[in-house]
Design a protein around this motif. Structure first.
Motif, mmCIF file in Angstrom:
data_model
loop_
_atom_site.group_PDB
_atom_site.id
_atom_site.type_symbol
_atom_site.label_atom_id
_atom_site.label_comp_id
_atom_site.label_asym_id
_atom_site.label_seq_id
_atom_site.Cartn_x
_atom_site.Cartn_y
_atom_site.Cartn_z
ATOM 1 N N ASP A 59 0.838 -1.169 0.082
ATOM 2 C CA ASP A 59 -0.018 0.151 0.134
ATOM 3 C C ASP A 59 0.839 1.064 -0.103
ATOM 4 O O ASP A 59 0.400 2.255 -0.318
ATOM 5 C CB ASP A 59 -0.973 0.065 1.418
ATOM 6 N N GLY A 60 2.162 1.014 0.295
ATOM 7 C CA GLY A 60 3.010 2.243 0.484
ATOM 8 C C GLY A 60 3.280 2.599 -0.973
ATOM 9 O O GLY A 60 3.988 4.051 -1.290
ATOM 10 N N SER A 65 0.545 12.063 -1.936
ATOM 11 C CA SER A 65 0.241 13.592 -2.188
ATOM 12 C C SER A 65 1.161 14.558 -1.953
ATOM 13 O O SER A 65 1.768 14.400 -0.836
ATOM 14 C CB SER A 65 -1.054 14.084 -1.437
ATOM 15 N N TRP A 66 1.441 15.328 -2.887
ATOM 16 C CA TRP A 66 2.457 16.406 -3.066
ATOM 17 C C TRP A 66 3.927 15.831 -2.683
ATOM 18 O O TRP A 66 4.743 16.587 -2.176
ATOM 19 C CB TRP A 66 2.101 17.434 -1.693
ATOM 20 N N ASN A 67 4.058 14.713 -3.352
ATOM 21 C CA ASN A 67 5.399 14.110 -3.327
ATOM 22 C C ASN A 67 5.560 13.684 -4.816
ATOM 23 O O ASN A 67 5.000 12.873 -5.144
ATOM 24 C CB ASN A 67 5.654 12.937 -2.359
ATOM 25 N N ILE A 68 6.952 14.209 -5.372
ATOM 26 C CA ILE A 68 7.070 13.770 -6.766
ATOM 27 C C ILE A 68 7.219 12.485 -6.946
ATOM 28 O O ILE A 68 6.486 11.873 -7.935
ATOM 29 C CB ILE A 68 8.308 14.548 -7.034
ATOM 30 N N GLU A 69 7.891 11.474 -6.082
ATOM 31 C CA GLU A 69 8.068 10.023 -6.174
ATOM 32 C C GLU A 69 6.573 9.458 -6.060
ATOM 33 O O GLU A 69 6.318 8.452 -6.886
ATOM 34 C CB GLU A 69 8.726 9.607 -5.232
ATOM 35 N N GLY A 121 -6.409 10.384 -10.006
ATOM 36 C CA GLY A 121 -5.240 10.361 -9.473
ATOM 37 C C GLY A 121 -4.526 11.633 -9.386
ATOM 38 O O GLY A 121 -3.939 12.140 -8.244
ATOM 39 N N LEU A 122 -4.500 12.593 -10.310
ATOM 40 C CA LEU A 122 -3.998 14.022 -10.247
ATOM 41 C C LEU A 122 -4.588 14.675 -9.321
ATOM 42 O O LEU A 122 -4.155 15.709 -8.399
ATOM 43 C CB LEU A 122 -3.732 14.622 -11.707
ATOM 44 N N GLY A 123 -6.114 14.603 -9.312
ATOM 45 C CA GLY A 123 -6.864 15.180 -8.344
ATOM 46 C C GLY A 123 -6.498 14.970 -6.864
ATOM 47 O O GLY A 123 -6.386 16.007 -6.190
ATOM 48 N N VAL A 124 -6.391 13.772 -6.502
ATOM 49 C CA VAL A 124 -6.016 13.094 -5.092
ATOM 50 C C VAL A 124 -4.878 13.662 -4.850
ATOM 51 O O VAL A 124 -4.575 14.221 -3.850
ATOM 52 C CB VAL A 124 -6.007 11.616 -5.117
ATOM 53 N N TRP A 125 -3.674 13.665 -5.689
ATOM 54 C CA TRP A 125 -2.278 14.074 -5.389
ATOM 55 C C TRP A 125 -2.236 15.691 -5.149
ATOM 56 O O TRP A 125 -1.661 16.094 -4.295
ATOM 57 C CB TRP A 125 -1.445 13.829 -6.793
ATOM 58 N N PHE A 126 -2.993 16.428 -5.768
ATOM 59 C CA PHE A 126 -3.062 18.010 -5.388
ATOM 60 C C PHE A 126 -3.916 18.386 -4.466
ATOM 61 O O PHE A 126 -3.624 19.441 -4.046
ATOM 62 C CB PHE A 126 -3.480 18.652 -7.137
ATOM 63 N N THR A 127 -5.068 17.491 -4.240
ATOM 64 C CA THR A 127 -6.066 18.256 -2.935
ATOM 65 C C THR A 127 -6.052 17.566 -1.866
ATOM 66 O O THR A 127 -6.369 18.017 -0.860
ATOM 67 C CB THR A 127 -7.355 18.116 -3.767
ATOM 68 N N SER A 128 -5.271 16.317 -1.763
ATOM 69 C CA SER A 128 -4.997 15.813 -0.444
ATOM 70 C C SER A 128 -4.135 16.348 0.451
ATOM 71 O O SER A 128 -3.214 17.160 -0.127
ATOM 72 C CB SER A 128 -4.782 14.326 -0.579
ATOM 73 N N SER A 129 -4.053 16.061 1.726
ATOM 74 C CA SER A 129 -3.094 16.836 2.829
ATOM 75 C C SER A 129 -1.765 16.064 2.154
ATOM 76 O O SER A 129 -1.628 14.884 1.748
ATOM 77 C CB SER A 129 -3.411 16.315 4.054
ATOM 78 N N MET A 131 1.759 14.402 1.774
ATOM 79 C CA MET A 131 2.173 12.961 2.285
ATOM 80 C C MET A 131 1.069 11.925 2.709
ATOM 81 O O MET A 131 1.667 10.706 3.272
ATOM 82 C CB MET A 131 3.154 13.298 3.529
ATOM 83 N N VAL A 132 -0.090 12.162 2.569
ATOM 84 C CA VAL A 132 -1.001 11.063 2.696
ATOM 85 C C VAL A 132 -1.164 10.092 1.644
ATOM 86 O O VAL A 132 -0.822 10.525 0.390
ATOM 87 C CB VAL A 132 -2.607 11.820 2.654
#
Length: 214
Positions: A59-60, A65-69, A121-129, A131-132
């Motif tokens: 799951d890792g 979110s907000w992490n390039i990797e 996926g992009l929506g989640v990456w941009f709008t989640s807190s 490192m979640v």
């Protein structure tokens, strides 16, 4: 040519032959749709079993979110789940809505899935807190829901409109999932999955045939 001067080419087939051809195409599409969706869900179960058996935590590799990797997780997150309970809750709606989304052909289904995965996926990456980590196929479920609803409107096929109305009546309650609610549930994935499904329906809409008039 009809009375209004519109030239419509003859089909060369009787109405009975056209009906048989359409029925055959629909049956073949249904068989292919069932197969691809069963394979998709089976792959998710296989991955979850591996995650349960082997050391470590797959799951890792979800969307961080907000992490390039973590951007790579956009393509992995739909296949990862936070336990068998999470996967079980997603499996049935994924089978039903995925099957309906795949009725118009494997190529369109795969393209629609890709659009939904990327937009969600992009929506989640941009709008989640920051490192979640987010995992699960809910974005695909909401995406297929939006795709099936919008496809009937954009393509204007009677069958797709009927299917869309049926899906709206059966699954209308899930629309509340796009709003912030229960902790630990990614409403962002739901919302952007729905948006991705509508975008996919527009991008993959049926092209209109040009009609000559004079």
């Amino acid at each position: 040519m009809n009375d209004y001067g519109t030239r419509i080419p003859p089909t060369g087939r009787s109405s009975g032959e056209r009906f048989k051809r359409k029925a055959g195409d629909l049956a073949a599409g249904a068989a292919g749709a069932a197969m691809i969706v069963i394979v998709l869900v089976a792959a998710m179960w296989a991955i979850e079993i591996v995650d349960y058996v082997v050391p470590g935590d797959l799951d890792g590799y979800g969307i961080r979110s907000w992490n390039i990797e973590g951007l790579g997780g956009i393509f992995l997150a739909p296949f990862l789940h936070a336990g068998f309970g999470h996967l079980m809750a997603n499996s049935l709606p994924l089978l039903i809505l995925g099957f309906l989304a795949a009725l118009r052909g494997l190529g369109k289904f795969l393209l629609a899935s890709l659009i939904i995965i990327v937009v969600s996926g992009l929506g989640v990456w941009f709008t989640s807190s920051p490192m979640v980590v987010t995992v699960g196929a809910s974005g695909l479920i909401f995406g297929y829901f939006g795709f099936v609803l919008a496809r009937g409107l954009f393509d204007r096929r009677i069958l797709d409109i009927v299917i869309g109305l049926g899906v709206a009546a059966a699954y209308y309650s899930i629309i509340w999932g796009v709003l912030p609610g229960e902790a630990g549930i990614s409403w962002q994935g739901h919302l952007f999955g729905l948006i991705g499904g509508i975008i996919a329906a527009w991008v993959l809409r049926r092209k209109r045939r040009a009609v000559e008039t004079y």
